[in-house]
Design a protein around this motif. Structure first.
Motif, short mmCIF file in Angstrom:
data_model
loop_
_atom_site.label_atom_id
_atom_site.label_comp_id
_atom_site.label_asym_id
_atom_site.label_seq_id
_atom_site.Cartn_x
_atom_site.Cartn_y
_atom_site.Cartn_z
N ARG A 294 -27.51 10.83 -26.20
CA ARG A 294 -26.11 11.08 -25.41
C ARG A 294 -25.71 12.58 -25.19
NH1 ARG A 294 -22.79 8.04 -29.85
NH2 ARG A 294 -23.66 5.96 -29.79
N ILE A 295 -27.12 13.54 -25.52
CA ILE A 295 -26.75 15.10 -25.54
C ILE A 295 -26.68 15.31 -23.76
CG2 ILE A 295 -27.69 17.21 -25.81
CD1 ILE A 295 -28.51 16.34 -28.64
N GLU A 296 -25.74 15.92 -23.51
CA GLU A 296 -25.77 16.13 -21.99
C GLU A 296 -25.90 17.64 -21.99
OE1 GLU A 296 -22.47 14.67 -19.95
OE2 GLU A 296 -23.06 12.69 -20.40
N ALA A 297 -26.63 18.09 -20.81
CA ALA A 297 -26.77 19.50 -20.54
C ALA A 297 -25.40 19.96 -20.08
CB ALA A 297 -27.68 19.80 -19.34
N PHE B 79 -32.56 19.59 -21.54
CA PHE B 79 -31.69 20.09 -22.29
C PHE B 79 -31.78 19.66 -23.82
CE2 PHE B 79 -27.47 21.14 -24.26
CZ PHE B 79 -27.68 22.47 -24.29
N ALA B 80 -31.64 18.33 -24.08
CA ALA B 80 -31.74 17.75 -25.55
C ALA B 80 -32.89 18.34 -26.18
CB ALA B 80 -31.57 16.46 -25.48
N ALA B 81 -34.04 18.28 -25.45
CA ALA B 81 -35.36 18.68 -26.26
C ALA B 81 -35.17 19.86 -26.42
CB ALA B 81 -36.38 18.24 -25.42
N ALA B 82 -34.74 21.07 -25.43
CA ALA B 82 -35.02 22.40 -25.67
C ALA B 82 -33.70 22.80 -26.81
CB ALA B 82 -34.39 23.20 -24.44
N LEU B 83 -32.73 21.94 -26.93
CA LEU B 83 -31.77 22.26 -27.81
C LEU B 83 -32.36 22.06 -29.41
CD1 LEU B 83 -28.73 22.86 -28.49
CD2 LEU B 83 -28.28 20.27 -28.31
N HIS B 84 -33.11 20.87 -29.60
CA HIS B 84 -33.80 20.56 -30.70
C HIS B 84 -34.85 21.68 -31.27
CE1 HIS B 84 -31.39 17.09 -31.07
NE2 HIS B 84 -32.34 16.56 -30.10
N MET B 85 -35.51 22.27 -30.20
CA MET B 85 -36.53 22.97 -30.54
C MET B 85 -36.05 24.51 -30.70
SD MET B 85 -39.19 22.12 -27.31
CE MET B 85 -39.90 20.61 -26.81
N THR B 86 -35.08 24.87 -30.03
CA THR B 86 -34.50 26.25 -30.37
C THR B 86 -33.51 26.35 -31.27
OG1 THR B 86 -32.74 25.90 -28.47
CG2 THR B 86 -35.02 26.75 -27.88
N ARG B 87 -32.87 25.42 -31.45
CA ARG B 87 -31.69 25.37 -32.39
C ARG B 87 -30.41 25.95 -31.96
NH1 ARG B 87 -34.88 25.96 -38.16
NH2 ARG B 87 -35.57 27.86 -37.15
N ASN B 88 -30.39 26.42 -30.85
CA ASN B 88 -29.09 26.77 -30.50
C ASN B 88 -28.76 26.75 -28.75
OD1 ASN B 88 -28.77 29.57 -28.96
ND2 ASN B 88 -29.98 30.05 -30.48
#
Lengths: 79, 197
Positions: free
Chosen positions: A61-64, B23-32
């Motif tokens: 559900r995460i959106e950019a 973006f979701a994958a990048a968010l989990h990898m980078t943590r911010n």
């Protein structure tokens, strides 16, 4: 011919591969045969499958940010 | 001849279709979020530069996630190796299952007991606590339906290593999810009920 059934330990060792559909069809069938006769393992496998499905559903559900695409496209055009 | 500056419309349209997952994958990898946005930008630039190598008919998302993963790992190699935040020995098999049953042994669907209470931000927080090698494979695994082989290609290691890292990542994640749920008061704390001196 019915394949040999796995023991609880043999089935459990394949839990991750089974829920991720990474087993060969013959091995998956052996795990399924075990789960049909072992309520304890069936409950554990069911739990893991449900947890993973729910986590994936949450995380997909995460959106950019709404302007990210425009920023990326602008940056590519300016290079 | 293609204008070397302007990205082709097909690239932009493909990029747009994978942006949320990337973006979701990048968010989990980078943590911010800020680093995640930077990482997506960098991956987009690399993908655009190498777009001639993309084979039409194959999955653009898998191709882009591979580039994104490479960009992340390349950044990390430049940084000092981070310390591990969790110990695999503290996360036994079926951790959430046994914890859930301890809360309510008769519950019909123990998976709902904890996981249904967790919001996306709680799950993200739990993934963020994983050591990097497990966090990267978990990020790819959870945001997109990828085979172990596809993840192995993305992180450039053998399938067996991915299998083992994913197994450990899931164990650690279950423990981390429980810890987050406990810290947020979503489940009774282990210290609750203990007598205070």
């Amino acid at each position: 011919m019915t394949p040999d059934r796995f023991t609880c330990e043999e089935a459990f060792r394949r839990l991750d591969d089974y829920v991720d559909r990474e087993l060969s069809s013959a091995e998956a069938e052996q795990v399924r045969a075990h789960l049909e006769t072992c309520a304890i393992c069936a409950r554990e496998f069911d739990f893991e499958e449900r947890v993973l499905a729910r986590l994936k559903s949450r995380l997909r559900r995460i959106e950019a940010p709404s302007d990210l695409f425009e920023r990326v496209a602008r940056s590519l055009r300016s290079r | 001849m293609r204008d070397p500056v302007a990205p082709p419309a097909s690239f932009e349209s493909l990029l747009s279709s994978v942006l949320n997952a990337a973006f979701a994958a990048a968010l989990h990898m980078t943590r911010n979020r800020t680093d995640a946005e930077d990482l997506v930008q960098e991956a987009a630039f690399q993908a655009f530069k190498n777009f001639h190598q993309f084979e039409p008919g194959t999955r653009f998302k898998a191709w882009f996630l591979r580039i994104l993963t490479n960009c992340f790992l390349s950044r990390q190699r430049k940084k000092k190796r981070e310390g591990q935040t969790l110990d695999i020995d503290d996360a036994p098999e079926l951790y959430l299952f046994s914890k859930s049953l301890a809360l309510d042994p008769k519950v019909a669907d123990p998976a709902t007991l904890v996981v249904s209470k967790l919001e996306t931000e709680h799950v993200t927080e739990a993934i963020a606590s994983l050591p990097e090698e497990f966090r990267v494979v978990a990020a790819l695994y959870f945001v997109e339906d990828l085979s172990y082989r596809e993840i192995a290609d993305m992180v450039d290691c053998p399938v067996g290593t991915v299998r083992s890292r994913l197994h450990r990542a899931r164990r650690l994640l279950q423990k981390a999810l429980w810890d987050v749920a406990e810290a947020r008061g979503l489940v009774p704390s282990a210290s609750a009920g203990k007598e205070t001196p």
